[in-house]
Design a protein around this motif. Structure first.
Motif, PDB file in Angstrom:
ATOM      1  N   ALA A   7       5.741   3.081 -11.514  1.00 23.75           N
ATOM      2  CA  ALA A   7       6.532   3.035 -10.222  1.00 23.75           C
ATOM      3  C   ALA A   7       7.366   4.296 -10.467  1.00 23.75           C
ATOM      4  O   ALA A   7       8.013   4.841  -9.577  1.00 23.75           O
ATOM      5  N   GLY A   8       8.472   3.772 -11.455  1.00 25.94           N
ATOM      6  CA  GLY A   8       9.446   4.888 -12.039  1.00 25.94           C
ATOM      7  C   GLY A   8       8.860   6.259 -11.984  1.00 25.94           C
ATOM      8  O   GLY A   8       9.527   7.117 -11.564  1.00 25.94           O
ATOM      9  N   LEU A   9       8.013   6.321 -12.702  1.00 20.11           N
ATOM     10  CA  LEU A   9       7.313   7.940 -12.933  1.00 20.11           C
ATOM     11  C   LEU A   9       6.999   8.432 -11.557  1.00 20.11           C
ATOM     12  O   LEU A   9       7.545   9.520 -11.381  1.00 20.11           O
ATOM     13  N   TYR A  10       6.479   7.619 -10.727  1.00 27.08           N
ATOM     14  CA  TYR A  10       5.954   8.178  -9.495  1.00 27.08           C
ATOM     15  C   TYR A  10       7.306   8.412  -8.700  1.00 27.08           C
ATOM     16  O   TYR A  10       7.472   9.466  -7.785  1.00 27.08           O
ATOM     17  N   THR A  11       8.250   7.454  -8.722  1.00 25.66           N
ATOM     18  CA  THR A  11       9.355   7.917  -7.775  1.00 25.66           C
ATOM     19  C   THR A  11      10.257   9.226  -8.369  1.00 25.66           C
ATOM     20  O   THR A  11      10.623   9.964  -7.734  1.00 25.66           O
ATOM     21  N   LEU A  12      10.208   9.241  -9.569  1.00 23.12           N
ATOM     22  CA  LEU A  12      10.824  10.541 -10.140  1.00 23.12           C
ATOM     23  C   LEU A  12      10.166  11.846  -9.814  1.00 23.12           C
ATOM     24  O   LEU A  12      10.670  12.840  -9.576  1.00 23.12           O
ATOM     25  N   LEU A  13       8.635  11.805  -9.972  1.00 19.57           N
ATOM     26  CA  LEU A  13       7.837  12.912  -9.515  1.00 19.57           C
ATOM     27  C   LEU A  13       8.150  13.273  -8.008  1.00 19.57           C
ATOM     28  O   LEU A  13       8.402  14.246  -7.593  1.00 19.57           O
ATOM     29  N   CYS A  14       8.270  12.227  -7.201  1.00 15.51           N
ATOM     30  CA  CYS A  14       8.230  12.421  -5.711  1.00 15.51           C
ATOM     31  C   CYS A  14       9.774  12.977  -5.556  1.00 15.51           C
ATOM     32  O   CYS A  14       9.770  13.749  -4.521  1.00 15.51           O
ATOM     33  N   ALA A  15      10.608  12.367  -6.252  1.00 18.12           N
ATOM     34  CA  ALA A  15      12.265  13.010  -5.992  1.00 18.12           C
ATOM     35  C   ALA A  15      12.145  14.282  -6.494  1.00 18.12           C
ATOM     36  O   ALA A  15      12.778  15.369  -5.859  1.00 18.12           O
ATOM     37  N   GLY A  16      11.451  14.575  -7.556  1.00 21.22           N
ATOM     38  CA  GLY A  16      11.532  16.148  -7.832  1.00 21.22           C
ATOM     39  C   GLY A  16      10.830  17.073  -7.219  1.00 21.22           C
ATOM     40  O   GLY A  16      11.235  18.235  -6.756  1.00 21.22           O
ATOM     41  N   MET A  17       9.766  16.640  -6.496  1.00 24.69           N
ATOM     42  CA  MET A  17       8.850  17.438  -5.683  1.00 24.69           C
ATOM     43  C   MET A  17       9.782  17.732  -4.429  1.00 24.69           C
ATOM     44  O   MET A  17       9.809  18.732  -3.849  1.00 24.69           O
ATOM     45  N   LEU A  18      10.640  16.456  -3.878  1.00 24.49           N
ATOM     46  CA  LEU A  18      11.266  16.867  -2.823  1.00 24.49           C
ATOM     47  C   LEU A  18      12.599  17.716  -3.016  1.00 24.49           C
ATOM     48  O   LEU A  18      12.871  18.600  -2.115  1.00 24.49           O
ATOM     49  N   ILE A  19      13.232  17.633  -4.115  1.00 22.07           N
ATOM     50  CA  ILE A  19      14.189  18.476  -4.361  1.00 22.07           C
ATOM     51  C   ILE A  19      13.809  19.913  -4.749  1.00 22.07           C
ATOM     52  O   ILE A  19      14.688  20.993  -4.191  1.00 22.07           O
ATOM     53  N   TYR A  20      12.450  20.151  -5.233  1.00 26.75           N
ATOM     54  CA  TYR A  20      11.882  21.467  -5.324  1.00 26.75           C
ATOM     55  C   TYR A  20      11.538  22.089  -4.030  1.00 26.75           C
ATOM     56  O   TYR A  20      11.747  23.315  -3.675  1.00 26.75           O
ATOM     57  N   ALA A  21      11.012  21.227  -2.990  1.00 27.51           N
ATOM     58  CA  ALA A  21      10.423  21.643  -1.785  1.00 27.51           C
ATOM     59  C   ALA A  21      11.582  21.876  -0.652  1.00 27.51           C
ATOM     60  O   ALA A  21      11.214  22.766   0.116  1.00 27.51           O
ATOM     61  N   VAL A  22      12.262  21.064  -0.616  1.00 32.47           N
ATOM     62  CA  VAL A  22      13.242  21.045   0.646  1.00 32.47           C
ATOM     63  C   VAL A  22      14.006  22.524   0.826  1.00 32.47           C
ATOM     64  O   VAL A  22      14.000  22.826   2.165  1.00 32.47           O
ATOM     65  N   PRO A  23      14.434  23.048  -0.238  1.00 31.99           N
ATOM     66  CA  PRO A  23      15.100  24.386   0.199  1.00 31.99           C
ATOM     67  C   PRO A  23      13.989  25.442   0.744  1.00 31.99           C
ATOM     68  O   PRO A  23      14.291  26.260   1.195  1.00 31.99           O
ATOM     69  N   ARG A  24      12.689  25.151   0.246  1.00 34.37           N
ATOM     70  CA  ARG A  24      11.626  26.341   0.487  1.00 34.37           C
ATOM     71  C   ARG A  24      11.105  25.774   1.924  1.00 34.37           C
ATOM     72  O   ARG A  24      10.321  26.706   2.533  1.00 34.37           O
ATOM     73  N   LEU A  25      11.386  24.707   2.576  1.00 33.25           N
ATOM     74  CA  LEU A  25      10.742  24.447   3.935  1.00 33.25           C
ATOM     75  C   LEU A  25      11.457  25.126   5.042  1.00 33.25           C
ATOM     76  O   LEU A  25      12.779  25.215   5.030  1.00 33.25           O
ATOM     77  N   SER A  26      10.699  25.819   5.940  1.00 31.47           N
ATOM     78  CA  SER A  26      11.793  26.266   7.030  1.00 31.47           C
ATOM     79  C   SER A  26      11.677  25.190   8.374  1.00 31.47           C
ATOM     80  O   SER A  26      11.070  25.209   9.109  1.00 31.47           O
TER      81      SER A  26
END
Length: 93
Positions: A7-26
């Motif tokens: 669960a901790g690993l999945y949380t970190l992966l999703c948070a990383g994905m969110l941090i990476y993707a939010v600036p790129r979303l229009s």
């Protein structure tokens, strides 16, 4: 323990994905398809993070323990029925 690590690993992966993707979303260009996709995507990732944190923090540990106790009791009752049936069969045979 492995469940919490997962669960901790999945949380970190999703948070990383969110941090990476939010600036790129229009988002913010009106209600276009891109904006709608971005909003839905962010909501889905936040929902996944919330579910993983719920599991990681062990909110349902008491419920899980009660379910384990109930399963043990049902298994014990089944054993008792089998023993009683075997004793009845021995007495009739």
């Amino acid at each position: 323990m492995a469940r919490k690590m997962k669960a901790g690993l999945y949380t970190l992966l999703c948070a990383g994905m969110l941090i990476y993707a939010v600036p790129r979303l229009s988002i913010g260009n009106g209600w276009t398809q891109e904006t709608l996709f971005g909003v839905i995507w962010i909501c889905m990732v936040l929902l996944i993070i919330a579910a993983q944190l719920h599991d990681l923090l062990g909110v349902d540990e008491k419920t899980d323990e009660e379910i384990r106790k109930l399963k043990r009791y049902k298994y014990w009752r089944l054993q008792q029925r089998i023993i009683q049936q075997a004793e009845r069969d021995r007495g009739n045979g």
